[in-house]
Design an enzyme around this catalytic site. Sequence first.
Site, short mmCIF file in Angstrom:
data_model
loop_
_atom_site.label_atom_id
_atom_site.label_comp_id
_atom_site.label_asym_id
_atom_site.label_seq_id
_atom_site.Cartn_x
_atom_site.Cartn_y
_atom_site.Cartn_z
CB SER A 142 30.28 -100.73 -31.86
OG SER A 142 29.29 -100.18 -32.71
CG ASP A 155 34.74 -101.65 -40.38
OD1 ASP A 155 34.26 -100.64 -39.82
OD2 ASP A 155 35.11 -101.64 -41.56
CG PHE A 158 21.16 -101.05 -37.66
CD1 PHE A 158 21.10 -102.33 -37.14
CD2 PHE A 158 22.36 -100.61 -38.21
CE1 PHE A 158 22.21 -103.17 -37.17
CE2 PHE A 158 23.49 -101.44 -38.23
CZ PHE A 158 23.39 -102.72 -37.72
CE1 TYR A 198 23.44 -98.18 -47.62
CE2 TYR A 198 24.71 -98.74 -45.66
CZ TYR A 198 24.52 -97.96 -46.79
OH TYR A 198 25.42 -96.95 -47.08
CG ASP A 199 18.78 -104.25 -41.45
OD1 ASP A 199 19.67 -104.83 -42.12
OD2 ASP A 199 18.75 -104.27 -40.21
NE ARG A 252 26.76 -106.46 -36.33
CZ ARG A 252 26.08 -105.85 -37.31
NH1 ARG A 252 24.79 -106.04 -37.47
NH2 ARG A 252 26.71 -105.04 -38.14
#
Length: 202
Positions: free
Chosen positions: A9, A70, A155, A157-158, A184
């Site tokens: 990533s 993803d 980070f 759309y939080d 996650r």
Amino acid sequence: MNKTIVLASNNAGKIKEFNALLSDMGIDVKPQSEFNVEEAEENGLSFIENAILKARNACAQTGLPALADDSGIEVDYLNGAPGIYSARFAGEHGNNEANNTLLLEKLDGVAELERTARFHCVLAYMRHENDPTPKVFHGVWEGRIMTSNEGQEGFGYDPVFYVPECGCSAASLPKEVKNQISHRAKALKQLFAAFQQQSSLL
Ligand SMILES: O=P(O)(O)OP(=O)(O)OP(=O)(O)OC[C@H]1O[C@@H](n2cnc3c(O)ncnc32)[C@H](O)[C@@H]1O
Ligand SMILES: [Mg+2]
């Protein structure tokens, strides 16, 4: 565990969360930037395909096992958009502010009950480039889209993702809380359980 796993990533927000969660598990992961891995083309049509493409690319370029994430947000009112295109919803890859503004605009005037949404995180772990059985884990975090930005943590759309169990946006949660309950975190718990059950994976 002393084997290195490459984290496939380039997203700094994700990398921070992985470091916090995986160091708790005693797993040594290094971001692919440390190996100068050239980014994979994410041309799959599902989170699962894209996660595998990213993991395979990192394995191929490093010769090490790799873990890819993803992820994205699925909004019911938008028939699942932005989905796998979450990082580039407003056009430019990774422009979080523009993505959030566009999402709020698209849901302008939509009633609370119709603002349901969820984050998905698909992790793909591959032992090597030709691994015929990538291990895939999927975590989901249910919520809804806020009517304005709120909070400074996290980070992506939080700031526009309302977390019903906490009564605030994901960006208002201390990182330790998000890292316990997020999509996650859920996927990583599954990965960790698989590592514990099957030590040959590492
Ligand atoms: O592919 P890599 O290099 O990992 O980085 P990326 O940012 O391109 O990552 P994705 O392709 O998986 O796109 C996922 C997008 O979904 C959003 N996203 C994923 N997880 C999130 C989270 O925990 N909180 C907020 N937004 C998230 C965020 O905007 C990401 O850019
Ligand atoms: Mg990406």
